[in-house]
Design an enzyme around this catalytic site. Structure first.
Site, short mmCIF file in Angstrom:
data_model
loop_
_atom_site.label_atom_id
_atom_site.label_comp_id
_atom_site.label_asym_id
_atom_site.label_seq_id
_atom_site.Cartn_x
_atom_site.Cartn_y
_atom_site.Cartn_z
N CYS A 269 87.17 12.74 62.31
CA CYS A 269 87.88 11.19 62.48
C CYS A 269 87.21 10.52 62.11
O CYS A 269 88.14 8.97 61.86
CB CYS A 269 86.89 10.49 63.65
SG CYS A 269 85.12 10.36 63.31
N GLU B 140 88.88 14.71 71.17
CA GLU B 140 88.35 13.97 71.38
C GLU B 140 88.55 13.20 70.04
O GLU B 140 88.78 14.04 69.11
CB GLU B 140 86.71 13.83 72.06
CG GLU B 140 86.19 12.84 71.85
CD GLU B 140 85.15 12.28 71.25
OE1 GLU B 140 83.97 11.45 71.52
OE2 GLU B 140 85.00 13.23 70.27
N ARG C 194 80.90 2.38 74.13
CA ARG C 194 81.01 4.01 72.54
C ARG C 194 83.27 4.29 73.32
O ARG C 194 82.88 4.52 74.12
CB ARG C 194 80.30 5.00 72.75
CG ARG C 194 81.26 5.75 72.33
CD ARG C 194 79.84 7.32 72.32
NE ARG C 194 80.17 8.21 71.16
CZ ARG C 194 79.47 8.23 70.35
NH1 ARG C 194 78.84 7.14 69.49
NH2 ARG C 194 79.87 9.30 69.04
N ARG D 168 86.48 5.75 73.17
CA ARG D 168 86.62 6.23 72.32
C ARG D 168 88.30 7.12 73.18
O ARG D 168 87.90 6.80 74.22
CB ARG D 168 85.28 8.40 72.28
CG ARG D 168 83.97 8.24 71.43
CD ARG D 168 84.64 8.42 69.88
NE ARG D 168 84.16 8.42 69.22
CZ ARG D 168 82.99 7.17 68.34
NH1 ARG D 168 83.94 5.88 69.03
NH2 ARG D 168 82.74 7.20 67.56
C1 LIG Z 1 83.39 15.04 65.53
S1 LIG Z 1 82.48 16.12 65.48
C2 LIG Z 1 82.71 17.26 66.71
C3 LIG Z 1 81.50 16.48 67.52
C4 LIG Z 1 81.02 17.49 69.10
N1 LIG Z 1 82.59 17.37 69.92
C5 LIG Z 1 79.86 17.63 69.48
O1 LIG Z 1 79.57 17.17 70.99
O2 LIG Z 1 78.59 17.40 69.24
C6 LIG Z 1 83.10 16.90 64.62
C7 LIG Z 1 82.51 18.05 63.42
O3 LIG Z 1 83.87 18.95 63.50
C8 LIG Z 1 82.81 19.57 62.01
N2 LIG Z 1 84.31 20.51 61.01
C9 LIG Z 1 84.65 19.71 60.08
N3 LIG Z 1 84.97 19.96 58.93
C10 LIG Z 1 85.30 21.53 59.87
C11 LIG Z 1 85.89 22.34 59.75
N4 LIG Z 1 86.81 22.79 58.37
N5 LIG Z 1 85.86 23.69 60.13
C12 LIG Z 1 84.54 23.59 61.52
N6 LIG Z 1 84.36 22.06 61.71
C13 LIG Z 1 84.31 21.44 60.55
C14 LIG Z 1 81.94 19.14 62.23
O4 LIG Z 1 81.04 19.62 61.15
C15 LIG Z 1 81.66 18.32 63.08
O5 LIG Z 1 80.60 18.49 63.47
#
Ligand SMILES: C[S@@+](CC[C@H](N)C(=O)[O-])C[C@H]1O[C@@H](n2cnc3c(N)ncnc32)[C@H](O)[C@@H]1O
Length: 331
Positions: free
Chosen positions: A79, A119, A167, A169
């Protein structure tokens, strides 16, 4: 009634979506996540989960779930590029572009999943009258999904769960036209509830580990103490980049953000009977809807835990949405 059996969790984080689907008996057949600490946390809590530990840009469904019936795909894609607090470059930012990996992967499956839940932060919908959200809606519609601005709901966790965390979202729910005749998921059909007070979760007369208390030599101590003297002990306080502030409502914690683990600002503080302290990891877990009796972090730094907690989706908001989807008629 809609039947959902198999789930794929993209950008899985610590597994917020997986916790919700698990409660409904929906099996997660694949999770993808790049971050090592998230992957360790997923392995600790879901030992049988099949995880593709890689950059989503290198992920393919060809060798794993391509020929399976995948009913549900969830993704809390990064995000930072959509957030008001970030650079706000949207799809121009490489992290914003990661959204397009979702349709790329969906097109690899033998059939489109019945349901997609995305989300993100509210600004993705609010920015420029929904210009960015329109890009996402257009992409999903081109694959045959029913989805519009109404099915893209900004929900506050403390209105739809018992959690006293404010929160907001954005939740985008897309239903495939092969299985559904329309998309009736909107804010209006979700059930609102009253949150508990934060002081039901936190006992101010119980001393916690000393590492959570601020020393009076800390540069924020006096600023916080002055605010506590002014507003009292019923509020949560937050250390920001250059100042400290008081929450807008008594007994409600402001949004937990990943920044808590990335330099320390936004960390919530309270004043208990023993001093001024941050919320403990257990308290933050509870605020994020994670059950401290059966959710465990592996041996990683406190900063990593805070980052993951701030990033996570609240499983009970997802449960409320999924429960509504399950009552819809589908073919
Ligand atoms: C907003 S968080 C999602 C959290 C999740 N919905 C949860 O309940 O914990 C976004 C996630 O995307 C992962 N992420 C970021 N870039 C990525 C990529 N290129 N490939 C795979 N995962 C990635 C991050 O490490 C992070 O954990």
């Amino acid at each position: 009634m809609t039947n959902l059996q198999n789930h794929v969790a993209l950008f899985a984080g610590l597994g917020g979506f997986i916790l919700a689907t698990e409660k409904l008996g929906i099996k997660t057949v694949l999770a993808n996540e790049i971050d090592e600490n998230c992957n360790k946390t997923l392995k600790t809590n879901f030992p049988d989960l099949y995880i593709e530990k890689k950059d989503i840009r290198e992920l393919s469904f060809v060798d794993n779930v391509r020929n399976k019936d995948i009913d549900l795909v969830t993704a809390g894609f990064p995000c930072q590029s959509f957030s008001v607090a970030g650079e706000n470059k949207g799809f121009e930012d490489p992290r914003g572009k990661l959204f397009f990996e979702i349709p790329r992967l969906l097109k690899e499956l033998k059939d489109y999943p019945k349901v997609i839940i995305l989300e993100n932060v509210p600004n993705l919908k609010n920015f420029n009258s929904g210009e960015r959200l329109s890009v996402i809606i257009k992409e999903l519609r081109s694959m045959g999904y029913w989805v519009n601005q109404n099915n893209s709901m900004i929900l506050n966790t403390n209105k739809y769960t018992k959690s006293p965390q404010s929160r907001n979202r954005l939740y985008v729910v897309a239903l495939h036209s092969k299985f559904f005749r329309s998309n009736k998921i909107s804010k209006e059909i979700l059930v609102e509830t009253k949150p508990h007070s934060l002081w039901k979760i936190i006992n101010k007369s119980k001393k916690v580990d000393k590492s959570y208390y601020l020393s009076n030599e800390n540069k924020h101590f006096h600023m916080l103490q002055n605010l506590v003297n002014k507003h009292g002990k019923e509020f949560v306080y937050q250390v920001r980049r250059s100042d400290v502030r008081v929450a807008t409502q008594k007994g409600v914690c402001p949004t937990l953000t990943a920044n808590m683990g990335l330099g320390g600002h936004n960390i919530p503080f309270i004043s208990d009977d023993f001093g001024i302290r941050t919320l403990t990891i257990e308290e933050l877990l509870t605020l994020q809807g994670l059950n401290i009796k059966n959710f465990n972090f592996p041996d990683i730094s406190r900063a990593s835990k805070l980052e993951m907690l701030g990033n996570a989706v609240h499983p009970e908001v997802i449960l409320e949405i999924l429960n509504k989807i399950l009552t819809l008629k589908s073919s």
